[in-house]
Write an enzyme that holds these catalytic residues in place. Structure first.
Site, PDB file in Angstrom:
ATOM      1  N   TYR A 136       0.823  -1.213   0.000  1.00 48.84           N
ATOM      2  CA  TYR A 136       0.000   0.000   0.000  1.00 48.84           C
ATOM      3  C   TYR A 136       0.857   1.262   0.000  1.00 48.84           C
ATOM      4  CZ  TYR A 136      -4.546  -2.192   0.658  1.00 48.84           C
ATOM      5  OH  TYR A 136      -5.699  -2.900   0.471  1.00 48.84           O
ATOM      6  N   LYS A 158       3.854 -15.658   2.839  1.00 48.66           N
ATOM      7  CA  LYS A 158       4.129 -16.398   1.599  1.00 48.66           C
ATOM      8  C   LYS A 158       5.644 -16.599   1.583  1.00 48.66           C
ATOM      9  CE  LYS A 158       2.793 -18.134  -2.416  1.00 48.66           C
ATOM     10  NZ  LYS A 158       1.969 -19.356  -2.523  1.00 48.66           N
ATOM     11  N   ASP A 205      -2.160 -18.614   0.572  1.00 44.31           N
ATOM     12  CA  ASP A 205      -3.083 -19.301  -0.346  1.00 44.31           C
ATOM     13  C   ASP A 205      -3.824 -20.412   0.406  1.00 44.31           C
ATOM     14  OD1 ASP A 205      -0.607 -20.566  -0.114  1.00 44.31           O
ATOM     15  OD2 ASP A 205      -0.532 -21.235  -2.201  1.00 44.31           O
ATOM     16  N   ASP A 207      -6.051  -7.442   3.939  1.00 42.43           N
ATOM     17  CA  ASP A 207      -7.174  -6.834   3.212  1.00 42.43           C
ATOM     18  C   ASP A 207      -8.025  -7.931   2.594  1.00 42.43           C
ATOM     19  OD1 ASP A 207      -8.721  -4.820   1.905  1.00 42.43           O
ATOM     20  OD2 ASP A 207      -7.590  -5.207   0.068  1.00 42.43           O
ATOM     21  N   ASP A 259     -11.841  -9.637   4.093  1.00 44.89           N
ATOM     22  CA  ASP A 259     -13.110  -9.650   3.345  1.00 44.89           C
ATOM     23  C   ASP A 259     -13.652 -11.076   3.249  1.00 44.89           C
ATOM     24  OD1 ASP A 259     -13.191  -6.908   2.820  1.00 44.89           O
ATOM     25  OD2 ASP A 259     -13.690  -7.198   0.703  1.00 44.89           O
TER      26      ASP A 259
HETATM   27  C1  IPM Z   1     -10.351  -1.801   3.552  1.00 43.26           C
HETATM   28  C2  IPM Z   1     -10.635  -1.222   2.191  1.00 43.26           C
HETATM   29  C3  IPM Z   1      -9.537  -0.239   1.855  1.00 43.26           C
HETATM   30  C4  IPM Z   1      -8.228  -1.006   1.839  1.00 43.26           C
HETATM   31  C5  IPM Z   1      -9.742   0.526   0.523  1.00 43.26           C
HETATM   32  C6  IPM Z   1     -11.096   1.203   0.477  1.00 43.26           C
HETATM   33  C7  IPM Z   1      -8.639   1.502   0.260  1.00 43.26           C
HETATM   34  O1  IPM Z   1     -10.728  -2.235   1.244  1.00 43.26           O
HETATM   35  O2  IPM Z   1     -10.307  -1.007   4.520  1.00 43.26           O
HETATM   36  O3  IPM Z   1     -10.178  -2.993   3.656  1.00 43.26           O
HETATM   37  O4  IPM Z   1      -7.876  -1.613   0.819  1.00 43.26           O
HETATM   38  O5  IPM Z   1      -7.547  -1.019   2.853  1.00 43.26           O
HETATM   39 MG    MG Z   2     -10.620  -4.175   2.056  1.00 41.71          MG
END
Ligand code: IPM
Ligand code: MG
Length: 370
Positions: free
Chosen positions: A147, A198, A230, A254, A258
């Site tokens: 990032y 990894k 993975d 990240d 999710d």
């Molecule tokens: C998160 C989001 C952010 C990230 C985006 C919106 C920049 O996906 O907070 O997980 O990738 O960190």
């Molecule tokens: Mg995210």
């Protein structure tokens, strides 16, 4: 300033942000009355709301407000369809969210994922895969890796092609400090830490594993294991109950957070905390729901406010040290769910105990229980 007066920057942002924030504020006011502290809640625009009010996603006044506050309670930013031509550096995701993470050194992102038994229907996994229940914490490093690593650029080559570079960069100390957060979090839970890397391919992975293994010596009561990223993404689907705390670098965290969030049935239930270094007894933090701005349901009293309300509880615990109030809010949320209150995202028509409610009714019930 009295011991029990706290200044909070309230940045509701875009989409459903203002609605769910309204409910979190309601619940905080109830907690304040009951638990003997005072909150100075100062609102300021961010995201597209910042661009509309002041020409940028993070207006100077908003940043100043944050600097003078004990914590930031954040809604969400970003409206994908608003203006695709805006330069990428000015988009709210980068200009507000990533900027705040960097400016305040918010290196530790905590994303608890829990599937309440009453909501097992909302989990995309078959019941037998849910095992003993899903209750895990993703600890994501938030200010390093791809990032922010340099070089980060897109350049044009002699042959006219473009080449994009994102650099995955970590130093020993960056890995150490997030590892400590991971182990300390595990100590407060089931004492199992799964470090994700990894190391079979990436230099970063090798260093990550070495440093985490070294830090483990300070936490003999925590059981440390390592898993390639993975495989971890697969194990989350096959046997999520095996995980207690998952420790990840920025990009892996990240993605895996999710994936883990999907297991809890709805993003509308999941809070998060992004913490800086602890100075004295103070930890500055940024608290936001895991879901986005959800523009498709904004303004219709449909959004689930629980993620925002639980984020406020995390703020009380991690930045303000108001642990009793935090626990009271969490149990009030549990009560609302047990009582059958359901926003649309978690509603199941086959459940005789379930009653569909709107954003405000959910917030009212939780505030009343607090
Ligand atoms: C998160 C989001 C952010 C990230 C985006 C919106 C920049 O996906 O907070 O997980 O990738 O960190
Ligand atoms: Mg995210």
């Amino acid at each position: 300033m009295s011991e029990h007066l706290y200044k909070i920057a309230v940045l509701a942002g875009d989409g459903i942000g203002p609605e769910v924030m309204g409910e979190a504020v309601k619940v905080l006011r109830a907690a304040e009355a009951r638990h003997g502290f005072t909150l100075e809640l100062n609102e300021s625009p961010v995201g597209w709301a910042g661009i509309d009010a002041d020409g940028k996603a993070l207006p100077d006044a908003t940043l100043e407000l944050c600097r003078g506050s004990d914590a930031i309670l954040f809604g969400s930013v970003g409206l994908p369809d608003r203006d695709p031509t805006i330069p990428k550096e000015e988009r709210p995701e980068r200009a507000a969210l990533l900027a705040l993470r960097k400016i305040f050194g918010l290196f530790a992102n905590l994303r608890p994922v829990r599937l309440p038994t009453e909501l097992a229907h909302a989990c995309p996994l078959k019941a037998e895969r849910q095992g003993e229940g899903i209750d895990l914490l993703v600890v994501r490093e938030l200010t390093g890796g791809m990032y922010f690593g340099q070089p980060k650029t897109t350049e044009t080559l002699d042959d006219g092609q473009q080449r994009a570079i994102d650099s995955m960069v970590y130093t020993t100390s960056e890995i150490e400090r997030i590892a400590h957060v991971g182990f300390k979090s595990a100590q407060l839970r089931r004492k199992k830490l799964m470090s994700i890397d990894k190391a079979n391919v990436l230099e970063n992975g090798v260093l990550w594993r070495e440093v985490v293994t070294r830090v483990a010596a300070d936490y003999p009561e925590v059981e440390l294991d390592h898993m390639f990223v993975d495989n971890a993404s697969m194990q989350l689907l096959l046997n999520p109950a095996q995980f207690d705390v998952m420790l990840c670098e920025n990009t892996f965290g990240d993605i895996l957070s999710d994936e883990a969030a999907a297991l809890a049935g709805s993003l509308g239930m999941l809070p998060s905390a992004s913490l800086g270094e602890t100075e004295g007894d103070k930890t500055f933090g940024f608290y936001e729901p895991a879901g986005g701005s959800a523009p498709d349901i904004a303004g219709q009293n449909l959004a689930n406010p629980i993620a925002q309300i639980l984020s406020a509880a995390l703020m009380l615990r991690h930045s303000l040290g108001e642990n009793d109030a935090a626990a009271a809010i969490e149990s009030a949320v549990g009560k609302a769910v047990t009582d059958g209150l359901r926003t649309g995202d978690i509603f199941n028509a086959d459940d005789p105990n379930a009653r569909q409610v709107g954003t405000t009714e959910m917030g009212d019930a939780i505030a009343a229980a607090v």
